[in-house]
Design an enzyme around this catalytic site. Structure first.
Site, PDB file in Angstrom:
ATOM      1  N   HIS A 103      44.652  39.071  50.130  1.00  0.00           N
ATOM      2  CA  HIS A 103      43.840  39.411  48.966  1.00  0.00           C
ATOM      3  C   HIS A 103      43.232  40.814  49.088  1.00  0.00           C
ATOM      4  O   HIS A 103      42.028  40.986  48.894  1.00  0.00           O
ATOM      5  CB  HIS A 103      42.710  38.390  48.784  1.00  0.00           C
ATOM      6  CG  HIS A 103      43.167  37.005  48.470  1.00  0.00           C
ATOM      7  ND1 HIS A 103      42.369  35.893  48.680  1.00  0.00           N
ATOM      8  CD2 HIS A 103      44.328  36.532  47.965  1.00  0.00           C
ATOM      9  CE1 HIS A 103      43.022  34.803  48.320  1.00  0.00           C
ATOM     10  NE2 HIS A 103      44.221  35.165  47.881  1.00  0.00           N
TER      11      HIS A 103
ATOM     12  N   ASN B  36      52.777  33.888  45.230  1.00  0.00           N
ATOM     13  CA  ASN B  36      51.537  33.458  45.877  1.00  0.00           C
ATOM     14  C   ASN B  36      51.413  31.936  45.893  1.00  0.00           C
ATOM     15  O   ASN B  36      52.325  31.214  45.472  1.00  0.00           O
ATOM     16  CB  ASN B  36      50.321  34.109  45.193  1.00  0.00           C
ATOM     17  CG  ASN B  36      50.142  33.650  43.752  1.00  0.00           C
ATOM     18  OD1 ASN B  36      50.806  32.733  43.274  1.00  0.00           O
ATOM     19  ND2 ASN B  36      49.226  34.276  43.036  1.00  0.00           N
TER      20      ASN B  36
ATOM     21  N   MET C 259      49.189  30.282  44.198  1.00  0.00           N
ATOM     22  CA  MET C 259      48.856  29.860  42.835  1.00  0.00           C
ATOM     23  C   MET C 259      47.438  29.349  42.623  1.00  0.00           C
ATOM     24  O   MET C 259      47.105  28.874  41.532  1.00  0.00           O
ATOM     25  CB  MET C 259      49.843  28.791  42.329  1.00  0.00           C
ATOM     26  CG  MET C 259      51.251  29.295  42.166  1.00  0.00           C
ATOM     27  SD  MET C 259      52.507  27.978  42.173  1.00  0.00           S
ATOM     28  CE  MET C 259      52.474  27.490  43.887  1.00  0.00           C
TER      29      MET C 259
ATOM     30  N   HIS D 256      40.495  33.513  44.928  1.00  0.00           N
ATOM     31  CA  HIS D 256      41.843  33.991  45.182  1.00  0.00           C
ATOM     32  C   HIS D 256      42.111  34.997  44.062  1.00  0.00           C
ATOM     33  O   HIS D 256      41.857  34.719  42.887  1.00  0.00           O
ATOM     34  CB  HIS D 256      42.826  32.837  45.185  1.00  0.00           C
ATOM     35  CG  HIS D 256      42.597  31.882  46.321  1.00  0.00           C
ATOM     36  ND1 HIS D 256      43.596  31.506  47.187  1.00  0.00           N
ATOM     37  CD2 HIS D 256      41.469  31.250  46.746  1.00  0.00           C
ATOM     38  CE1 HIS D 256      43.100  30.681  48.100  1.00  0.00           C
ATOM     39  NE2 HIS D 256      41.809  30.515  47.837  1.00  0.00           N
TER      40      HIS D 256
END
Length: 597
Positions: free
Chosen positions: A525, A122, A124, A569
């Protein structure tokens, strides 16, 4: 340009941490029965495996369909995260069904297929969500243990705040009291300055009413624009594989097997009047004395439940699966943060575009990273992010209730990138760019994940139903206007030249909507497909203790249990879910031991 340089990167000789106890094939496993079997080694599964195996009395098998993260250099260098997905060996390579809200486009949907799961591939960004997110989870499940206050004990176990790669003075960029320095996942502020930094912060001062500065985005109060935290330590990625599994390697009570896709859960009898599931097919049968824990994510978990006969009976029969437990909620309620990339031409050669385009600059940045783990490659995609609400007077609220978790939660996110940040469209061969990428944080669209075959190697149908509601399209249309307004601040004069493509020319709501439907995709997500609900509720897939409803011996611990997508996130909130989930299992294990002592 990134892709063309990757063979050199992969072939380079780097000294990376070596793995401990690990099986590359399930046929090599010595044991076939464990106390707990965990399916999926991502943000949640790695946490649960590490926490359970801290108790030497508990034997654990962690099953991962993908490969090891060892030696994958782009998965170590933060800025090279852009090269890890889609369509690589590290990716499950899902694709959505054609989306009517996106002009019938089918879009790529990356999910990590590697130790660490999506935390190994991802971008991060690290947050915990808004306090109202977790208070809402507690409210809809009837379990106060999910509220924000209680979950902060798990935030402390998860986060380890470290210095940024460039060791700059962080005063004014965060609030120390909101952070932990003793957790498993290293978290830091930006380690490489960009030309956007001072301009973004200056805009929060000039337009403080509409774009207020937030001194710390991790503490539950997420509204405003502030400095972004990322799961980076000393210029390298910190993932669930490095932060949780690495310290657990070599424990005699933990077996980890990779290249092992679970294909079905087997019913092993009954517990009273409900079916018991204690075996999982991973090339060979593996049995659990206590529980199987599904941590396969928002796509893998509902698909595996359905393949095992747990789901909507009519839908299962239609694809040749014999129903065992009728639960029409399995695979439903999917929500996600739709992503709208907005890109502008800028008058500055000091953007990451130049590095990705020029081999000499790329190699120089690589050399700097190799020598001291600093520079552009040590940085994340954004140094600042913002969490914004529509005005209370917005016309959409005349007909649609506010879907946010509360008045202190957001409707959309702004991500400020010092380069062409559009995950689905390659950058042009010339030019320098900045991006204000929008993520739709409180969507009202709900989609589904549904198997189309009894063959476990055929990917499920993923239908997010992006932009299928008036609120979602209204919010993204407004976000374009708001982003343009942001760039009218004095700090951007002479820096921003023009919007790229139609972004420059769209004026009316109808024109902006057409642009939005043309370019929107996903920030990856997904949640909600095995949602938790109150114990005894007629809907939902798991109870508040994360046990699958109507089933014995089966629990779900991953992002699929979240009823609503959070103001974050998702790696941060999923880490917290997994930490509490592990505690719930330990509590049940101790109770079971006491019954026999």
């Amino acid at each position: 340009m990134i892709a063309s340089l990757l063979p050199w990167v992969f072939a380079s000789a780097f000294v990376l941490p070596s793995l401990g106890k690990l099986y590359h094939n399930p046929s090599k496993l010595v044991n076939t029965t464990y106390d707990y079997i965990i399916v999926g080694a991502g943000a949640a599964g790695a946490v649960v495996a590490a926490r359970l195996s801290e108790d030497p009395r508990i034997s654990v098998l962690l099953v991962e369909a993908g490969i090891s993260n060892e030696g994958i250099v782009p998965a170590t260098i933060p800025l090279l995260s852009l090269s890890l997905t889609p369509n690589t060996i590290l990716d499950w390579n899902f694709t959505t069904t054609p989306q009517p809200g996106l002009n019938n486009r089918a879009i790529s949907y990356p999910r990590g297929r590697v130790l660490g799961g999506s935390t190994s591939v991802n971008y991060m960004v690290y947050m915990r969500g808004s306090a109202e997110d977790f208070d809402r989870y507690a409210s809809v499940t009837g379990d106060s243990g999910w509220n924000w206050k209680n979950m902060q004990q798990y935030a402390k176990k998860n986060e380890k705040l470290v210095a940024p790669a460039d060791s700059h003075n962080m005063t004014g960029e965060y609030i120390p009291s909101l952070h932990s320095t003793s957790g498993a996942i290293s978290v830091s502020l930006s380690g490489n300055p960009t030309p956007l930094d001072s301009r973004v912060i200056a805009t929060t001062q000039e337009f403080s009413s509409e774009f207020p500065f937030n001194p710390d985005l991790v503490g539950g109060n997420i509204l405003g624009i502030g400095w972004a935290f990322a799961s980076i330590d000393n210029g390298t990625r910190s993932s669930s594989a490095t932060g949780y599994l690495s310290p657990a390697y070599g424990r005699p009570n933990l077996d980890i097997v990779i290249n092992a896709q679970a294909t079905k859960l087997e019913e092993t009898g009954n517990f009273g009047t409900i079916p018991s599931f204690r075996r999982v097919l991973v090339a060979e049968n593996a049995g659990a004395r206590h529980e199987i824990i599904l941590s396969s994510g928002a796509f893998g978990t509902p698909a595996l439940l359905q393949l095992s006969g747990i789901g909507d009976s009519t839908e299962l029969r239609a694809v040749g699966v014999a129903p065992v437990v009728h639960n029409p909620s399995v695979g439903k309620n999917m929500s996600d943060h739709a992503l709208l990339p907005n890109v502008w031409n800028v008058n500055n050669p000091d953007t990451y575009d130049s590095i990705f385009r020029n081999p000499d600059l790329f190699n120089a940045s690589m050399a700097q990273w190799i020598n001291n783990r600093t520079g552009a490659f040590a940085s994340n995609i954004a140094n600042q992010i913002g969490w914004m609400r529509l005005p209370e007077s917005a016309s959409i609220f005349r007909t649609v209730p506010d879907p946010a978790a509360g008045p202190n939660s957001s409707h959309f996110e702004m991500i400020f990138g010092n380069f062409w940040l559009n995950p689905t469209t390659p950058a042009p061969p010339a030019g320098n760019f900045m991006s204000i990428t929008i993520a739709l944080i409180s969507p009202t669209s709900r989609g589904s994940v549904q198997i189309s075959s009894s063959n476990p190697f055929i990917k499920p149908l993923v239908d997010p139903k992006f932009l299928s509601t008036n609120f979602d399209i209204f919010t993204l249309v407004e976000s374009v206007k708001i982003s343009k307004r942001f760039l009218t601040a004095k700090a951007w004069k002479g820096y921003v030249r023009s919007g790229v493509g139609e972004l420059e020319t769209v004026k009316t709501d109808a024109e902006i909507e057409a642009y939005v439907r043309k370019v929107t995709n996903t920030i990856w997500h997904p949640v909600g497909t095995a949602m938790m609900s109150a114990k005894g509720a007629s809907y939902g897939v798991v109870d508040p203790d994360l046990k699958v409803k109507g089933v014995d011996g089966l629990r779900v611990i991953d992002g699929s249990v979240l009823p609503f997508v959070p103001n974050a996130h998702t790696q941060g909130p999923i880490y917290l879910i997994a930490e509490r989930g592990a505690d719930l299992i330990k509590k049940d294990f101790q109770a079971a031991i006491c019954l026999t002592c």
